[in-house]
Motif scaffolding. Structure first.
Motif, PDB file in Angstrom:
ATOM      1  N   SER A   5       0.824  -1.211   0.000  1.00 24.57           N
ATOM      2  CA  SER A   5       0.000   0.000   0.000  1.00 24.57           C
ATOM      3  C   SER A   5       0.857   1.259   0.000  1.00 24.57           C
ATOM      4  O   SER A   5       0.553   2.225  -0.693  1.00 24.57           O
ATOM      5  CB  SER A   5      -0.930   0.003   1.205  1.00 24.57           C
ATOM      6  OG  SER A   5      -1.825  -1.067   1.146  1.00 24.57           O
ATOM      7  N   TRP A  17       2.405   1.510  -3.492  1.00 22.03           N
ATOM      8  CA  TRP A  17       1.449   1.980  -4.502  1.00 22.03           C
ATOM      9  C   TRP A  17       1.100   3.448  -4.309  1.00 22.03           C
ATOM     10  O   TRP A  17       0.836   4.157  -5.284  1.00 22.03           O
ATOM     11  CB  TRP A  17       0.186   1.122  -4.513  1.00 22.03           C
ATOM     12  CG  TRP A  17       0.405  -0.165  -5.229  1.00 22.03           C
ATOM     13  CD1 TRP A  17       0.364  -1.410  -4.690  1.00 22.03           C
ATOM     14  CD2 TRP A  17       0.746  -0.337  -6.606  1.00 22.03           C
ATOM     15  NE1 TRP A  17       0.663  -2.343  -5.656  1.00 22.03           N
ATOM     16  CE2 TRP A  17       0.895  -1.719  -6.828  1.00 22.03           C
ATOM     17  CE3 TRP A  17       0.946   0.523  -7.662  1.00 22.03           C
ATOM     18  CZ2 TRP A  17       1.218  -2.241  -8.076  1.00 22.03           C
ATOM     19  CZ3 TRP A  17       1.274   0.008  -8.897  1.00 22.03           C
ATOM     20  CH2 TRP A  17       1.411  -1.355  -9.091  1.00 22.03           C
ATOM     21  N   SER A  18       1.098   3.922  -3.073  1.00 19.75           N
ATOM     22  CA  SER A  18       0.886   5.359  -2.854  1.00 19.75           C
ATOM     23  C   SER A  18       1.981   6.163  -3.544  1.00 19.75           C
ATOM     24  O   SER A  18       1.702   7.172  -4.206  1.00 19.75           O
ATOM     25  CB  SER A  18       0.884   5.673  -1.355  1.00 19.75           C
ATOM     26  OG  SER A  18      -0.120   4.984  -0.690  1.00 19.75           O
ATOM     27  N   CYS A  19       3.215   5.716  -3.386  1.00 21.65           N
ATOM     28  CA  CYS A  19       4.341   6.414  -4.031  1.00 21.65           C
ATOM     29  C   CYS A  19       4.287   6.286  -5.552  1.00 21.65           C
ATOM     30  O   CYS A  19       4.558   7.255  -6.273  1.00 21.65           O
ATOM     31  CB  CYS A  19       5.656   5.864  -3.492  1.00 21.65           C
ATOM     32  SG  CYS A  19       5.911   6.175  -1.747  1.00 21.65           S
ATOM     33  N   TRP A  22       1.643   5.892  -7.464  1.00 23.31           N
ATOM     34  CA  TRP A  22       0.590   6.741  -8.019  1.00 23.31           C
ATOM     35  C   TRP A  22       0.939   8.220  -7.904  1.00 23.31           C
ATOM     36  O   TRP A  22       0.548   9.025  -8.750  1.00 23.31           O
ATOM     37  CB  TRP A  22      -0.760   6.447  -7.364  1.00 23.31           C
ATOM     38  CG  TRP A  22      -1.379   5.205  -7.898  1.00 23.31           C
ATOM     39  CD1 TRP A  22      -1.618   4.056  -7.217  1.00 23.31           C
ATOM     40  CD2 TRP A  22      -1.832   4.968  -9.236  1.00 23.31           C
ATOM     41  NE1 TRP A  22      -2.180   3.115  -8.048  1.00 23.31           N
ATOM     42  CE2 TRP A  22      -2.322   3.652  -9.291  1.00 23.31           C
ATOM     43  CE3 TRP A  22      -1.850   5.728 -10.400  1.00 23.31           C
ATOM     44  CZ2 TRP A  22      -2.840   3.089 -10.452  1.00 23.31           C
ATOM     45  CZ3 TRP A  22      -2.364   5.162 -11.553  1.00 23.31           C
ATOM     46  CH2 TRP A  22      -2.850   3.872 -11.570  1.00 23.31           C
ATOM     47  N   SER A  49      -6.160   8.153  -6.757  1.00 21.88           N
ATOM     48  CA  SER A  49      -5.634   6.881  -6.268  1.00 21.88           C
ATOM     49  C   SER A  49      -4.700   7.081  -5.087  1.00 21.88           C
ATOM     50  O   SER A  49      -4.570   6.199  -4.242  1.00 21.88           O
ATOM     51  CB  SER A  49      -4.899   6.146  -7.377  1.00 21.88           C
ATOM     52  OG  SER A  49      -5.792   5.734  -8.373  1.00 21.88           O
ATOM     53  N   ILE A  50      -4.063   8.222  -5.018  1.00 24.09           N
ATOM     54  CA  ILE A  50      -3.103   8.481  -3.935  1.00 24.09           C
ATOM     55  C   ILE A  50      -3.779   8.416  -2.565  1.00 24.09           C
ATOM     56  O   ILE A  50      -3.341   7.645  -1.698  1.00 24.09           O
ATOM     57  CB  ILE A  50      -2.375   9.825  -4.152  1.00 24.09           C
ATOM     58  CG1 ILE A  50      -1.577   9.796  -5.441  1.00 24.09           C
ATOM     59  CG2 ILE A  50      -1.467  10.145  -2.966  1.00 24.09           C
ATOM     60  CD1 ILE A  50      -1.094  11.159  -5.888  1.00 24.09           C
ATOM     61  N   CYS A  81      -6.554   7.042  -1.752  1.00 24.24           N
ATOM     62  CA  CYS A  81      -7.126   5.703  -1.548  1.00 24.24           C
ATOM     63  C   CYS A  81      -6.068   4.728  -1.045  1.00 24.24           C
ATOM     64  O   CYS A  81      -6.309   3.962  -0.111  1.00 24.24           O
ATOM     65  CB  CYS A  81      -7.738   5.181  -2.845  1.00 24.24           C
ATOM     66  SG  CYS A  81      -9.182   6.081  -3.379  1.00 24.24           S
ATOM     67  N   TRP A  82      -4.880   4.752  -1.635  1.00 24.38           N
ATOM     68  CA  TRP A  82      -3.811   3.848  -1.207  1.00 24.38           C
ATOM     69  C   TRP A  82      -3.242   4.274   0.141  1.00 24.38           C
ATOM     70  O   TRP A  82      -2.831   3.427   0.939  1.00 24.38           O
ATOM     71  CB  TRP A  82      -2.724   3.757  -2.263  1.00 24.38           C
ATOM     72  CG  TRP A  82      -3.151   2.908  -3.406  1.00 24.38           C
ATOM     73  CD1 TRP A  82      -3.568   3.334  -4.628  1.00 24.38           C
ATOM     74  CD2 TRP A  82      -3.247   1.484  -3.427  1.00 24.38           C
ATOM     75  NE1 TRP A  82      -3.904   2.263  -5.409  1.00 24.38           N
ATOM     76  CE2 TRP A  82      -3.717   1.111  -4.697  1.00 24.38           C
ATOM     77  CE3 TRP A  82      -2.978   0.489  -2.503  1.00 24.38           C
ATOM     78  CZ2 TRP A  82      -3.920  -0.212  -5.066  1.00 24.38           C
ATOM     79  CZ3 TRP A  82      -3.176  -0.831  -2.865  1.00 24.38           C
ATOM     80  CH2 TRP A  82      -3.644  -1.169  -4.131  1.00 24.38           C
ATOM     81  N   VAL A  83      -3.216   5.581   0.423  1.00 20.69           N
ATOM     82  CA  VAL A  83      -2.771   6.031   1.743  1.00 20.69           C
ATOM     83  C   VAL A  83      -3.751   5.549   2.809  1.00 20.69           C
ATOM     84  O   VAL A  83      -3.348   5.076   3.882  1.00 20.69           O
ATOM     85  CB  VAL A  83      -2.612   7.568   1.768  1.00 20.69           C
ATOM     86  CG1 VAL A  83      -2.440   8.094   3.179  1.00 20.69           C
ATOM     87  CG2 VAL A  83      -1.432   7.980   0.905  1.00 20.69           C
ATOM     88  N   SER A 106      -3.216   1.892   3.380  1.00 20.81           N
ATOM     89  CA  SER A 106      -2.046   1.633   4.227  1.00 20.81           C
ATOM     90  C   SER A 106      -2.346   1.970   5.675  1.00 20.81           C
ATOM     91  O   SER A 106      -1.851   1.296   6.587  1.00 20.81           O
ATOM     92  CB  SER A 106      -0.830   2.404   3.724  1.00 20.81           C
ATOM     93  OG  SER A 106      -1.049   3.782   3.786  1.00 20.81           O
TER      94      SER A 106
END
Length: 131
Positions: free
Chosen positions: A65, A68-70, A72, A107-108, A110-112, A115
């Motif tokens: 997670s 993927w944040s990074c 995106w 998306s940023i 959402c992934w944050v 996590s």
């Protein structure tokens, strides 16, 4: 001659290179597959008995997670930069370019948030266990 000109104007939407399109598509497909993998792990959570396996899955979920944040964030910056370098904002297909930039941006968080859920799950499970 006219169709050749039309193909060139369509392929040059927002001055994007094939690298920008390939990055966005690859990141989207891999994130989608990884999400379904961890969704399957969540579905079979009651079947997994070993606490060690559950903690490994949670740590992998947290790690992916954050990654993927990074990814995106980099994708959003890269796509926005490609859009900004564009000279023609009203080409055919420009709405799909703007949609991919918006998708990368949204998306940023959402992934944050994912996590954050992954990080808080082990803490909550340890807090609810009797000592």
């Amino acid at each position: 001659m006219e169709s050749n000109l039309q193909i060139n104007s369509n392929s040059a939407v927002s001055h994007w290179s094939l690298v920008a399109c390939g990055y966005a598509i690859t990141a989207g497909v891999l994130a989608f597959l990884q999400s379904f993998l961890f969704l399957a792990f969540d579905a079979y959570d009651n079947i997994i008995i070993s606490h060690k396996v559950k903690s490994v899955i949670l740590s992998l979920d947290l790690t992916f997670s954050i990654i993927w944040s990074c990814i995106w964030f980099v994708g959003f910056c890269f796509l926005a930069n490609q859009w900004n370098r564009s000279a023609h904002h009203y080409l055919l297909g420009s709405s799909s370019a703007r949609a991919s930039i918006a998708f990368a941006f949204f998306s940023i968080p959402c992934w944050v948030r994912n996590s954050h859920f992954s990080f808080s799950t082990p803490v909550l499970s340890r807090a609810n266990t009797p000592r």
